[in-house]
Scaffold this motif. Sequence first.
Motif, PDB file in Angstrom:
ATOM      1  N   LEU A 147       0.839  -1.203   0.000  1.00 30.82           N
ATOM      2  CA  LEU A 147       0.000   0.000   0.000  1.00 30.82           C
ATOM      3  C   LEU A 147       0.875   1.254   0.000  1.00 30.82           C
ATOM      4  CD1 LEU A 147      -2.804   1.343   0.212  1.00 30.82           C
ATOM      5  CD2 LEU A 147      -2.549   1.224   2.697  1.00 30.82           C
ATOM      6  N   PHE A 148       1.997   1.180   0.756  1.00 30.81           N
ATOM      7  CA  PHE A 148       2.919   2.317   0.748  1.00 30.81           C
ATOM      8  C   PHE A 148       3.361   2.613  -0.670  1.00 30.81           C
ATOM      9  CE2 PHE A 148       5.933   5.241   2.573  1.00 30.81           C
ATOM     10  CZ  PHE A 148       6.945   5.281   1.627  1.00 30.81           C
ATOM     11  N   GLN A 149       3.679   1.554  -1.415  1.00 37.96           N
ATOM     12  CA  GLN A 149       4.159   1.755  -2.784  1.00 37.96           C
ATOM     13  C   GLN A 149       3.069   2.349  -3.673  1.00 37.96           C
ATOM     14  OE1 GLN A 149       6.317  -1.569  -4.458  1.00 37.96           O
ATOM     15  NE2 GLN A 149       7.067  -2.197  -2.447  1.00 37.96           N
ATOM     16  N   HIS A 150       1.844   1.873  -3.511  1.00 33.18           N
ATOM     17  CA  HIS A 150       0.746   2.443  -4.305  1.00 33.18           C
ATOM     18  C   HIS A 150       0.612   3.940  -4.060  1.00 33.18           C
ATOM     19  CE1 HIS A 150      -1.249  -0.810  -6.432  1.00 33.18           C
ATOM     20  NE2 HIS A 150      -1.226  -1.569  -5.358  1.00 33.18           N
ATOM     21  N   LEU A 151       0.566   4.305  -2.759  1.00 36.23           N
ATOM     22  CA  LEU A 151       0.400   5.719  -2.433  1.00 36.23           C
ATOM     23  C   LEU A 151       1.630   6.513  -2.846  1.00 36.23           C
ATOM     24  CD1 LEU A 151      -1.304   5.408   1.074  1.00 36.23           C
ATOM     25  CD2 LEU A 151      -2.362   6.106  -1.072  1.00 36.23           C
ATOM     26  N   PHE A 152       2.822   5.911  -2.736  1.00 35.79           N
ATOM     27  CA  PHE A 152       4.046   6.612  -3.098  1.00 35.79           C
ATOM     28  C   PHE A 152       4.099   6.890  -4.594  1.00 35.79           C
ATOM     29  CE2 PHE A 152       8.274   8.051  -2.326  1.00 35.79           C
ATOM     30  CZ  PHE A 152       8.978   7.765  -3.494  1.00 35.79           C
ATOM     31  N   TRP A 153       3.858   5.850  -5.395  1.00 35.54           N
ATOM     32  CA  TRP A 153       4.015   6.009  -6.833  1.00 35.54           C
ATOM     33  C   TRP A 153       2.842   6.740  -7.478  1.00 35.54           C
ATOM     34  CZ3 TRP A 153       8.608   6.008  -8.621  1.00 35.54           C
ATOM     35  CH2 TRP A 153       9.582   5.184  -8.057  1.00 35.54           C
ATOM     36  N   PHE A 154       1.695   6.769  -6.789  1.00 38.98           N
ATOM     37  CA  PHE A 154       0.581   7.540  -7.334  1.00 38.98           C
ATOM     38  C   PHE A 154       0.992   9.009  -7.503  1.00 38.98           C
ATOM     39  CE2 PHE A 154      -3.753   7.952  -8.587  1.00 38.98           C
ATOM     40  CZ  PHE A 154      -4.134   9.235  -8.236  1.00 38.98           C
ATOM     41  N   TYR A 155       1.882   9.469  -6.611  1.00 39.67           N
ATOM     42  CA  TYR A 155       2.475  10.796  -6.778  1.00 39.67           C
ATOM     43  C   TYR A 155       3.739  10.727  -7.621  1.00 39.67           C
ATOM     44  CZ  TYR A 155       5.649  14.644  -5.542  1.00 39.67           C
ATOM     45  OH  TYR A 155       6.545  15.682  -5.591  1.00 39.67           O
ATOM     46  N   SER A 156       4.596   9.746  -7.312  1.00 40.30           N
ATOM     47  CA  SER A 156       5.938   9.796  -7.872  1.00 40.30           C
ATOM     48  C   SER A 156       5.996   9.476  -9.338  1.00 40.30           C
ATOM     49  CB  SER A 156       6.865   8.860  -7.086  1.00 40.30           C
ATOM     50  OG  SER A 156       6.923   9.306  -5.751  1.00 40.30           O
ATOM     51  N   HIS A 157       4.914   8.892  -9.884  1.00 42.41           N
ATOM     52  CA  HIS A 157       4.951   8.852 -11.326  1.00 42.41           C
ATOM     53  C   HIS A 157       4.563  10.212 -11.915  1.00 42.41           C
ATOM     54  CE1 HIS A 157       5.818   7.403 -15.160  1.00 42.41           C
ATOM     55  NE2 HIS A 157       4.791   8.135 -15.523  1.00 42.41           N
ATOM     56  N   PRO A 158       3.402  10.778 -11.563  1.00 44.92           N
ATOM     57  CA  PRO A 158       3.154  12.138 -12.068  1.00 44.92           C
ATOM     58  C   PRO A 158       4.296  13.104 -11.794  1.00 44.92           C
ATOM     59  CG  PRO A 158       1.158  11.258 -11.094  1.00 44.92           C
ATOM     60  CD  PRO A 158       2.241  10.252 -10.836  1.00 44.92           C
ATOM     61  N   VAL A 159       5.071  12.886 -10.719  1.00 46.80           N
ATOM     62  CA  VAL A 159       6.142  13.833 -10.433  1.00 46.80           C
ATOM     63  C   VAL A 159       7.183  13.841 -11.544  1.00 46.80           C
ATOM     64  CG1 VAL A 159       7.988  12.626  -9.135  1.00 46.80           C
ATOM     65  CG2 VAL A 159       7.249  14.875  -8.447  1.00 46.80           C
ATOM     66  N   VAL A 160       7.357  12.699 -12.210  1.00 44.78           N
ATOM     67  CA  VAL A 160       8.344  12.740 -13.285  1.00 44.78           C
ATOM     68  C   VAL A 160       7.839  13.583 -14.441  1.00 44.78           C
ATOM     69  CG1 VAL A 160       9.077  10.431 -12.591  1.00 44.78           C
ATOM     70  CG2 VAL A 160       7.811  10.695 -14.721  1.00 44.78           C
ATOM     71  N   TYR A 161       6.522  13.715 -14.546  1.00 41.88           N
ATOM     72  CA  TYR A 161       6.004  14.626 -15.561  1.00 41.88           C
ATOM     73  C   TYR A 161       6.096  16.073 -15.098  1.00 41.88           C
ATOM     74  CZ  TYR A 161       4.776  10.342 -17.737  1.00 41.88           C
ATOM     75  OH  TYR A 161       4.868   9.094 -18.286  1.00 41.88           O
ATOM     76  N   ILE A 162       6.061  16.303 -13.771  1.00 47.09           N
ATOM     77  CA  ILE A 162       6.376  17.635 -13.269  1.00 47.09           C
ATOM     78  C   ILE A 162       7.794  18.006 -13.684  1.00 47.09           C
ATOM     79  CG2 ILE A 162       6.804  18.988 -11.183  1.00 47.09           C
ATOM     80  CD1 ILE A 162       4.602  17.475  -9.810  1.00 47.09           C
ATOM     81  N   MET A 163       8.678  17.006 -13.645  1.00 52.60           N
ATOM     82  CA  MET A 163      10.075  17.280 -13.983  1.00 52.60           C
ATOM     83  C   MET A 163      10.249  17.559 -15.463  1.00 52.60           C
ATOM     84  SD  MET A 163      11.860  14.138 -12.017  1.00 52.60           S
ATOM     85  CE  MET A 163      11.425  13.659 -10.352  1.00 52.60           C
ATOM     86  N   ILE A 164       9.568  16.804 -16.320  1.00 55.60           N
ATOM     87  CA  ILE A 164       9.908  16.859 -17.734  1.00 55.60           C
ATOM     88  C   ILE A 164       9.032  17.795 -18.560  1.00 55.60           C
ATOM     89  CG2 ILE A 164       8.486  14.952 -18.596  1.00 55.60           C
ATOM     90  CD1 ILE A 164      12.180  15.668 -19.455  1.00 55.60           C
ATOM     91  N   LEU A 165       7.764  17.966 -18.160  1.00 52.77           N
ATOM     92  CA  LEU A 165       6.884  18.813 -18.982  1.00 52.77           C
ATOM     93  C   LEU A 165       7.430  20.230 -19.175  1.00 52.77           C
ATOM     94  CD1 LEU A 165       3.269  17.793 -17.961  1.00 52.77           C
ATOM     95  CD2 LEU A 165       4.182  17.822 -20.261  1.00 52.77           C
ATOM     96  N   PRO A 166       7.916  20.883 -18.112  1.00 51.44           N
ATOM     97  CA  PRO A 166       8.460  22.228 -18.357  1.00 51.44           C
ATOM     98  C   PRO A 166       9.659  22.202 -19.303  1.00 51.44           C
ATOM     99  CG  PRO A 166       8.169  21.824 -15.996  1.00 51.44           C
ATOM    100  CD  PRO A 166       8.002  20.520 -16.676  1.00 51.44           C
TER     101      PRO A 166
END
Lengths: 541, 218, 115
Positions: free
Chosen positions: A243-262
């Motif tokens: 469950l920790f991983q689900h909650l962690f990656w639910f953010y941490s995948h979109p976060v890589v788009y925070i990194m790359i989209l700009p």
Amino acid sequence: MSTATATGEKKNYLNEHTGIWSWIYTLDHKRIGIMYTVTLFMFFFTAGIFALLMRYELMHAGPSGLMTPDQYNQLFTLHGAIMVFLFIVPGIPATLGNFLIPLMIGAKDVAFPRLNLLSYYIYVAGAIMALVALSSPVDTGWTFYTPYSIQTGQGVVLMTGAAFVLGFSSILTGLNFVVTIHKLRAPGMTWMRLPLFIWAAYATAAIQVLATPVVGINLFLLIIERTMGIGIFDPKLGGDPVLFQHLFWFYSHPVVYIMILPAFGIIAEIIPVFSQKPIFGYKAVAFASLAIALIGFFVWAHHMFLSGISDTSAAFFSIITFAVAIPTAVKVFNWVSTMYRGSIRLDTPMLYAISFIFIFMVAGTTGIYLATLGVDIFYHDTYFVVAHFHYTMQGGAVIGMIAGLHFWFPKMSGKMYSETTAKIAFILIFVGFNMTFVPQFVLGMHGMPRRYFDYPPEFESLHFASTIGAFANGLGYALAILNLAYTALFGKTKAGRNPYNSLSLEWQTDSPPIHDNFEVTPIVTDWTYGYGEPIKGQSHH
Amino acid sequence: MSHHAEVTDPQGPPHVHHMDSTTAYQAAKFGMWLFLATEILLFGGLFCAFALFRWTYLEEFHHASKHLNVWMGGTNTIVLIISSYFAAMAVDAAQHGDNKKVVRNLTVTIICACGFLVIKYFEYSSKYHHGLFPLNPEFNSPEFNKAYQSFFALYYCMTGLHALHVIIGMCLLGWVISLARKNRFSGRYYTPVEVGALYWHLVDLIWIYLFPLLYLVG
Amino acid sequence: MSHNDHSHNPEGHNHELGHVLPHSVYLKVLVTLLVLTVITVWVAQYNFGNWNIIVAMFVASIKAALVALFFMHLKYEDPFTWIYAIIPLFLLFILIGGVFLDNPFRDNPIPLPML
């Protein structure tokens, strides 16, 4: 009201108010952007040094004598945590985003300037917490997986607490940018006339607002679990570590788009200017940013294929991960098509932009390999993954940031840097970067696990090459940033308003801009990419 | 009061140099809705955990939930709904320029909030006396009923985080009251009232879901 | 919608800012909320198996909608506010959906044709 300072220079945002307190209490988005830039790069070089220490250790098989295995674990944890949370996530939005967004849309500042300054100080608070956490080091990896993160050393609470605080900063910045782009556009600046950097920044800001709270609650639960012993993630107490991983990656995948989209947005600004040609497929590129942001929320468990998730979910997440590549491919195609038959100028920003396209092709394609279930069984947790995400994060996001810093440097400082020095730095970075990580793809294919202190001797030549590349890479970054910093402080060559002949609003005002950005609020009548088109009063879109 | 040549409208919108006042109002409201979106996602993670563990331990969650007092939880629900009504009426009062009514309505809201916290205090202390509390070593040992551990872990996290937001909301509304006491609001400017009330309504919204989940269906 | 130096009247005339509702609306919503709360508690004492949680969540959602639409004036807000009010619920649906694609199918996967 005179437009000149006491020394007779024209007033701009840098010289109008002087003294340290005018910076500490500033509400000017441009100054806040500069402060973020300086702070972020301090952390970039800190975490970079940790990387070089690791690469030194890995240069030869067997212990080097420089560090123990436990210290190595702490180094990769700190390198990852600092690079992700203190550098690349605030990254382009906090630095260039803060500086440029109001300028590009024709506004005087962001919607909530005081909130903007607060965001910066919350970031500093989180950074200080992270630095304090260095004293009782964490060795879990930047991903803090349970149950190990519940059991191991003292620093976890501080480090995750720091990440929580930094998340607040990210949320408030994203919130500010969303409202700014909705409400503060100049007359005539319709959505379809916005620069693509703004579309990218908007999509990024939306992700910041929507994704970050989930990792916030996740880290909060981890801290509660460690301090009060409740069992959300600990299987001994009835919890579920996945469950920790689900909650962690639910953010941490979109976060890589925070990194790359700009970074995508920056490339979309640089290429039309240095090809003097309109961007190919404006609408497609604009909506691709939104599509990437949206689909990016649906793919998180591709980080968990080997964590024991069901085959059913693995199949779904794999297929949807393939889908997220499509809008990215649209962007790549459109950038290249923009260059076709353009009047190309290979100044430093353009060199970085072109290399970005090449590097990101590798990054994205290797991502598809990892999304493929049968392949990921072998590549998960190997150097193949390490190389993939360094291609995206460093070769993509960081190089995009460096490209942008060079491109807008004349606007921000009013000065021109030495092209020769900048190009030498670029070559060091490009060659060094590829030399660091191509061997790592090969190592991964041969089964070299990530986060390992040592390895079998047959891997040594690849590791050796990777280390040499890393040092060249580091030298390149040092040279690039030092060049810009030195020029900003001591440079003499003045830049004009629009040295690169861009049509975007920020280039139609002074370099550096006045405090209120524009002397008169601009009235927009055309889109930003009308290169080679006759300038009319009527709108293009 | 003294004459201020600059202060043209003491009950009007404050001068913001980079936006006109209507845009500033819309921006503030939109900004608060965005912030509420983050709060929904924050609690959402807890709801996700609850959904998972309820599915894992269905029968035992029912039993664990019976340890909660439905009357206290139900009263708290009514208290929050009433507090929300008065917050909405405070915004209405501000729209009509009635600062005194703003103060009265928001005071009722805060009193309701205090009532909520008092009831919560009684609930928590009763749990503490029964040993159903995370810092109790017997509760935390691997031998204790795992379903109960999960249920109460989530019970305390969800209601505790919610109670924290109640306190934050009270502080926010207290600040709005202090402005209303200075006659700050009118039909031309009442942004803090609206924005503060929006935050308060979220506190109510979250409890509207927490109550049935934790107390009723378990 | 996107004006900068638009208003030059610091005195302001009476801008129509937010929506003003008649008091009766707020009262009706209050009463409805209270009634629905009573209903929720009353229904919960009966055992309808899996339907209990569905009914409870459904009623809670009606209450939440009433609070959002009327107390929070969402009914009168612009489309972008609606989008940001609803998207969190959509994302939570995705999150919980993803977790429930995982845990329930761990030992007993539904055979999919493409696997």
